[in-house]
Design a protein around this motif. Structure first.
Motif, mmCIF file in Angstrom:
data_model
loop_
_atom_site.group_PDB
_atom_site.id
_atom_site.type_symbol
_atom_site.label_atom_id
_atom_site.label_comp_id
_atom_site.label_asym_id
_atom_site.label_seq_id
_atom_site.Cartn_x
_atom_site.Cartn_y
_atom_site.Cartn_z
ATOM 1 N N VAL A 144 1.301 -1.354 -0.270
ATOM 2 C CA VAL A 144 -0.181 -0.037 -0.647
ATOM 3 C C VAL A 144 1.112 1.353 -0.062
ATOM 4 C CG1 VAL A 144 -2.166 -1.563 1.452
ATOM 5 C CG2 VAL A 144 -0.375 -0.283 2.657
ATOM 6 N N LEU A 145 2.487 1.097 -0.925
ATOM 7 C CA LEU A 145 3.042 2.019 -0.437
ATOM 8 C C LEU A 145 2.801 3.024 -1.185
ATOM 9 C CD1 LEU A 145 5.639 2.841 0.864
ATOM 10 C CD2 LEU A 145 7.093 2.796 -0.629
ATOM 11 N N ALA A 146 2.179 2.833 -2.234
ATOM 12 C CA ALA A 146 2.060 3.986 -3.485
ATOM 13 C C ALA A 146 0.535 4.848 -2.905
ATOM 14 C CB ALA A 146 1.878 2.843 -4.822
ATOM 15 N N HIS A 194 2.000 12.964 -0.651
ATOM 16 C CA HIS A 194 2.411 13.967 -1.549
ATOM 17 C C HIS A 194 3.468 13.938 -0.927
ATOM 18 C CE1 HIS A 194 -1.683 15.501 -2.531
ATOM 19 N NE2 HIS A 194 -1.790 15.595 -1.548
ATOM 20 N N LEU A 195 4.029 12.739 -1.107
ATOM 21 C CA LEU A 195 5.582 11.873 -0.850
ATOM 22 C C LEU A 195 6.827 11.334 -1.702
ATOM 23 C CD1 LEU A 195 4.762 9.714 2.588
ATOM 24 C CD2 LEU A 195 5.074 12.243 2.462
ATOM 25 N N SER A 196 7.566 12.614 -1.722
ATOM 26 C CA SER A 196 8.337 12.271 -2.557
ATOM 27 C C SER A 196 8.726 10.562 -2.773
ATOM 28 C CB SER A 196 9.889 12.798 -3.383
ATOM 29 O OG SER A 196 10.561 12.502 -1.441
ATOM 30 N N ALA A 249 11.493 10.364 0.385
ATOM 31 C CA ALA A 249 10.437 10.212 1.536
ATOM 32 C C ALA A 249 9.494 9.084 1.225
ATOM 33 C CB ALA A 249 9.744 11.263 1.229
ATOM 34 N N SER A 250 9.116 8.740 0.381
ATOM 35 C CA SER A 250 8.669 7.433 0.994
ATOM 36 C C SER A 250 9.464 6.206 1.207
ATOM 37 C CB SER A 250 7.994 6.462 -0.576
ATOM 38 O OG SER A 250 6.467 7.561 -1.371
ATOM 39 N N GLY A 251 10.384 6.485 0.191
ATOM 40 C CA GLY A 251 11.567 4.788 1.103
ATOM 41 C C GLY A 251 12.042 5.162 2.336
ATOM 42 N N LEU A 252 12.430 6.153 3.443
ATOM 43 C CA LEU A 252 12.187 6.201 4.647
ATOM 44 C C LEU A 252 11.319 5.551 5.083
ATOM 45 C CD1 LEU A 252 13.108 10.099 4.623
ATOM 46 C CD2 LEU A 252 14.720 8.290 4.856
ATOM 47 N N VAL A 292 -3.646 -6.039 0.850
ATOM 48 C CA VAL A 292 -4.427 -5.565 0.169
ATOM 49 C C VAL A 292 -5.920 -5.957 -0.086
ATOM 50 C CG1 VAL A 292 -5.068 -5.358 -2.317
ATOM 51 C CG2 VAL A 292 -2.770 -4.601 -1.363
ATOM 52 N N PRO A 293 -5.837 -7.442 0.266
ATOM 53 C CA PRO A 293 -7.541 -8.240 0.772
ATOM 54 C C PRO A 293 -8.372 -6.921 2.473
ATOM 55 C CG PRO A 293 -5.791 -9.439 0.129
ATOM 56 C CD PRO A 293 -5.343 -8.551 0.519
ATOM 57 N N LEU A 294 -6.812 -7.189 3.622
ATOM 58 C CA LEU A 294 -8.071 -6.175 4.529
ATOM 59 C C LEU A 294 -7.720 -4.719 4.088
ATOM 60 C CD1 LEU A 294 -5.182 -7.490 7.082
ATOM 61 C CD2 LEU A 294 -7.634 -7.420 7.415
ATOM 62 N N GLU A 295 -7.769 -4.278 3.452
ATOM 63 C CA GLU A 295 -7.598 -3.202 3.003
ATOM 64 C C GLU A 295 -9.239 -3.227 2.802
ATOM 65 O OE1 GLU A 295 -6.521 1.333 0.200
ATOM 66 O OE2 GLU A 295 -5.316 -1.391 0.206
#
Length: 415
Positions: free
Chosen positions: A48-50, A57-59, A62-65, A169-172
């Protein structure tokens, strides 16, 4: 500090209460449930990172962090754990760490980017405490079967990660609350583990109350902590093996699907290859510590794990698409086996629970600080060179470094 030939595990004097709370099966159940939490809340993020990136609105950096920060704080928090266990007792520290982990999971899903990263910090510190506490507990409760018990909880750790990645994803979709509900649901697993661990806290209190003057309570590691461990070549070899092995794992966790897709593989198939590799990690994490416990020296086993890592990386270099499934199989066994063996070294190379706790604190501090550099470093090399040849070639060299460290760590010596 002297280094001596390995002997039979030293019996640790302690007071045992004659109660069902002391049953080994109950203790193992608690260990397994705690271990299931130790990677699940981290592995649940990738699918769910995307969506997280879009929400705040992370770069890309920043997402990798989000995955780097917990690893970094695992390294920072690890050396502090032996002090906590000596002061409060291992059982209570584990209970507090599990509850803290659950709280960190909830903080991470609050509607704020600051809370997102603060939750990652809390999660990292809590996992560090659990990582360091477990070897001492295993050494104390199962001195004659420490390697086998280590294999059990290292396997449970990877099973938790696999289940989390598969069900995120199924939980989401089932909960209908977006990525926040999916990630927040893992706090319930921490509550279950805390409830399962409560009998061990009660047992430690009963034992402390029944202890004779001068007796050692099982609530805290017996004996004085190992002096000068940071000056021990053996301790550095174990830390080096854990650090380099973890670095290779973190790089591939972050970039393997991208490496395959960049070479032309369909992204769906790349995800399946990645999942297949993770699944085989479970087998390696279970079987390798069992083998290690039957050996007086584990040099050959450590070199074999490093060699399998090198073989899998070489396949990615030479045939990234046609050899992807074979590479995933080899890397899965190597990564899971290296993880289990690194944990087994902590209990096999020490004579006391206190020594295991101190060695665990050092090796995991070094290991996770080194591992935290992997995803960012590999990504930077990829960006600088425009391909994956240089990062993979460097990983081959690192597999050689793991073999050298493992050769030293596998000697029949104790701290």
């Amino acid at each position: 500090m002297s280094v001596t030939r390995a002997q039979q595990p030293v019996a640790i004097p302690s007071v045992r209460t004659r109660t069902k709370l002391a049953h080994p099966a109950l203790f193992l159940t608690g260990i397994v449930l705690v271990a299931l939490n130790m990677r699940a809340c981290l592995a649940a993020v990738a699918p769910v990172l995307a969506e997280i990136q879009q929400t705040f609105h992370l770069s890309a950096t920043a997402s990798g962090l989000i995955t780097t920060v917990p690893a970094l704080f695992q390294g920072v928090g690890a050396p502090l754990t032996p002090r906590l266990t000596r002061r409060f007792g291992t059982e209570r520290v584990v209970l507090g760490a599990v509850l803290t982990l659950g709280a960190g999971v909830l903080v991470r899903v609050l509607p704020s980017a600051l809370a997102l990263y603060l939750g990652c910090v809390v999660i990292g510190v809590a996992i560090a405490v659990l990582n360091v506490s477990m070897p001492g507990l295993v050494k104390r409760e199962f001195p004659a079967r420490a390697a086998a018990a280590t294999g059990l909880y290292s396997t449970a750790t990877l099973v938790g990660a696999t289940l989390a990645a598969a069900s995120s994803v199924p939980l989401e979709q089932a909960l209908g609350g977006g990525w926040q509900a999916s990630l927040g649901a893992w706090s319930l697993l921490a509550v279950v583990a805390a409830l399962a661990w409560l009998p061990q806290v009660l047992r430690s209190r009963q034992a402390a109350g029944a202890a004779r003057p001068g007796a050692v309570s099982p609530a805290a590691p017996a004996g004085r902590p190992t002096d000068g461990i940071w000056r021990s070549p053996l301790a550095w070899q174990i830390s080096g093996f854990m650090g380099v092995s973890s670095l290779l794992v973190y790089i591939l966790v972050a970039w393997l699907p991208t490496i395959l897709a960049d070479h032309g593989m369909d992204r769906g198939e790349a995800g399946l290859v990645f999942a297949f590799s993770n699944l085989l990690q479970v087998a390696g994490a279970f079987l390798v510590p069992l083998l290690a416990g039957r050996m007086t020296r584990q040099r050959g086993l450590a070199v074999a794990m490093a060699g399998l890592n090198a073989a899998g990386i070489a396949l990615l270099l030479l045939a990234p698409v046609s050899g992807a499934w074979a590479a995933a199989a080899v890397l899965g066994v190597a990564q899971g086996g290296s993880f289990g063996l690194a944990l087994a070294f902590i209990v096999l190379r020490t004579d006391t629970p206190a020594g295991a706790a101190r060695l665990g604190g050092m090796s995991q501090a070094v290991g996770y600080l080194v591992a935290a550099c992997g995803p960012v470093g590999a990504g930077a090399l990829h960006q600088l060179t425009g391909g994956w040849t240089v990062p993979l070639a460097l990983m081959l060299a690192l597999a050689g470094a793991a073999a050298v460290a493992g050769w030293g760590a596998g000697r029949n010596r104790t701290l």
